[in-house]
Design an enzyme around this catalytic site. Structure first.
Site, PDB file in Angstrom:
ATOM      1  N   SER A   9      52.042  32.870  84.152  1.00 10.15           N
ATOM      2  CA  SER A   9      52.265  34.274  83.798  1.00 10.15           C
ATOM      3  C   SER A   9      51.127  35.211  84.155  1.00 10.15           C
ATOM      4  CB  SER A   9      52.569  34.398  82.301  1.00 10.15           C
ATOM      5  OG  SER A   9      53.920  34.088  82.065  1.00 10.15           O
TER       6      SER A   9
ATOM      7  N   LYS B 184      52.177  38.077  86.185  1.00  6.24           N
ATOM      8  CA  LYS B 184      52.695  39.308  85.582  1.00  6.24           C
ATOM      9  C   LYS B 184      51.755  40.488  85.814  1.00  6.24           C
ATOM     10  CE  LYS B 184      55.655  37.385  81.893  1.00  6.24           C
ATOM     11  NZ  LYS B 184      55.590  35.932  82.034  1.00  6.24           N
TER      12      LYS B 184
ATOM     13  N   SER C  95      53.954  37.776  76.606  1.00  7.96           N
ATOM     14  CA  SER C  95      54.308  37.238  77.915  1.00  7.96           C
ATOM     15  C   SER C  95      55.818  37.049  78.027  1.00  7.96           C
ATOM     16  CB  SER C  95      53.590  35.909  78.158  1.00  7.96           C
ATOM     17  OG  SER C  95      53.362  35.688  79.530  1.00  7.96           O
TER      18      SER C  95
END
Length: 457
Positions: free
Chosen positions: A118, A121, A176
């Site tokens: 993640s 992101k 997340s």
């Protein structure tokens, strides 16, 4: 009693050594079964159980940012008197850099292409966050939430419920939430378009180690990034005030269900608290918040292991750190990141750079155009250009300087170096008074907001 042609034969007593060999063989068989090994047909022994090979970096990696970055292993220059690096670093890849100058103080396989989890992101935010005002409201459709991987981390978005863009980004950065990512991707025209946009942004940022397959960082074949690229994504994101506010928020209230008020009969919407899963920012039962931390993003998936990029500030100096796939262990990724930040702050100006964080291509082009204009003006009759005016300087501690990048490749008449520099304040760091958006920073409680072990971020 047995007999033979030569007379009676007494049964031989088992020898202790033989018993040990037999027992050892049985133990090997049992171990092989437990470890998933196989037993060869018609044999009395177990097939050898081989430990999985430890992945190795390529013999030659990208040299974007400097030739030394293409060499496997650790690159650091302690000749200026900098202290030794932390002794117990297990990550497959890591990097620590000065966020203002872009100098890479030390790195280990920084261009190794690995699964990012993640931390990808951050690139998603670089790409999509500037497109929608944070006050815009979106009602979530069922189609917005389709296509998420099994076991995805979720913030708890519900279809047919309205959410502001700010709500969604808090869900992305704090929990997340892959559900929040998919809703924002739907607003951006869908997942395929968003993936294409992210790959285009990676090229703009000169992040050549990155290939995006999913916008949320979920494990997919062919998806990879690097410690170098993730650091570029963080540095770019910190130019944006909203990005800085979201990534530094410790706790927030997230919209929940609608219920009917017993007194008024009207529908009212509840909320629930979400806490940032970045343990250097929020703390944990066995880990203190890191002094000076101000974000950025963590991740954890099966293929990537634990990943983390952080920014911290002390005594007017701002450092970026990225750690990818350290040895398994509770909070290991944060401990190794903290040790590298400690080293970077102790090193001061004594650690000589081994590379640099490159600027976006648009800045390179703008610098080249400015340099060409300056050259043309200098050659024009009757005009004089002060080359020193082409570079601006900044001073003062306790601020985030988004880009202090000397483009050494842009040289005009052997003397003009284009410098791009923009000043942006960091949100209040750990121990400070605010996060830059007027919202209070609440310290994380012991063990609060723990993620489920099966979730993938």
């Amino acid at each position: 009693m047995l007999t033979s042609l030569t007379g009676p034969v007494r049964p031989a007593r088992p020898r202790p050594a033989r018993r040990r060999r037999v027992t050892g063989a049985l133990a090997s068989l049992a171990a092989a079964a437990l470890l998933g090994g196989t037993v060869g047909a018609g044999t009395a022994g177990a097939a050898p159980v081989r430990a999985p090979k430890t992945p190795q970096p390529p013999a030659q990696m990208s040299t974007v940012g400097g030739d030394r970055l293409g060499v496997p292993g650790t690159q650091v220059d302690l000749s200026g008197g900098a202290p030794a690096l932390p002794a117990k670093l297990t990550a497959r890849s890591w990097l620590v850099a000065d966020a203002e100058t872009g100098d890479i103080l030390a790195e280990h396989n920084a261009h190794w292409q690995l699964a990012p989890a993640s931390t990808l992101k951050m690139l998603f935010a670089d790409t999509v966050l500037p497109k929608f005002p944070k006050t815009q409201t979106h009602v979530v459709a069922a189609s917005d939430l389709k296509g998420m991987g099994e076991g995805s981390s979720l913030v708890g978005i519900q279809e047919n419920h309205p959410y502001t863009v700010k709500d969604l980004w808090l869900g992305v950065f704090l929990r997340s939430g892959n559900d929040a990512v998919h809703v924002l991707a739907a607003m951006n025209g869908g997942v395929p378009k968003t993936v294409a946009d992210m790959n285009a942004m990676a090229k703009e940022l000169q992040a050549g180690d990155t290939n995006v397959v999913t916008p949320d960082g979920y494990d997919e074949p062919g998806q990879h990034s690097s410690a170098y690229d993730l650091t570029l994504f963080a540095r770019q994101g910190l130019l944006n005030a909203d990005f800085r506010a979201y990534c530094s928020t410790v706790v927030a209230q997230f919209p929940g269900d609608f219920t009917k008020d017993k007194k008024t009969g009207k529908k009212v919407r509840g909320s629930f608290q979400i806490q940032n899963t970045d343990r250097l920012l929020s703390g944990d039962y066995d880990l203190k918040r890191y002094a000076g931390i101000a974000g950025v993003k963590n991740g954890n998936t099966t293929n990537a292991g634990a990943t983390y990029t952080g920014v911290a500030q002390r005594n007017g100096r701002t450092l970026l750190v990225t750690v990818m796939n350290p040895a398994p262990g509770h909070n290991n990724v944060y401990r190794e990141a903290a040790s590298l930040l400690d080293w970077g702050f102790k090193s001061g100006a004594t650690a000589k750079p081994v590379g640099t964080l490159v600027p976006p291509l648009s800045q390179v082009r703008a610098s080249q155009e400015a340099a060409a204009s300056a050259s043309a003006a200098a050659k024009a009759p009757g005009k004089h250009v002060d080359a020193s005016a082409s570079a601006t300087s900044s001073s003062g501690g306790g601020v985030w300087t988004a880009a202090g990048i000397a483009l050494g490749t842009v040289v005009v008449l052997g003397a003009i170096v284009a410098v791009i520099r923009r000043r942006r304040p960091l949100p209040g760091t750990a121990g400070g008074s605010g996060i830059g958006s007027g919202e209070p920073r609440t310290p994380g409680g012991a063990g609060g907001g723990r993620r489920r072990s099966h979730r993938r971020r």
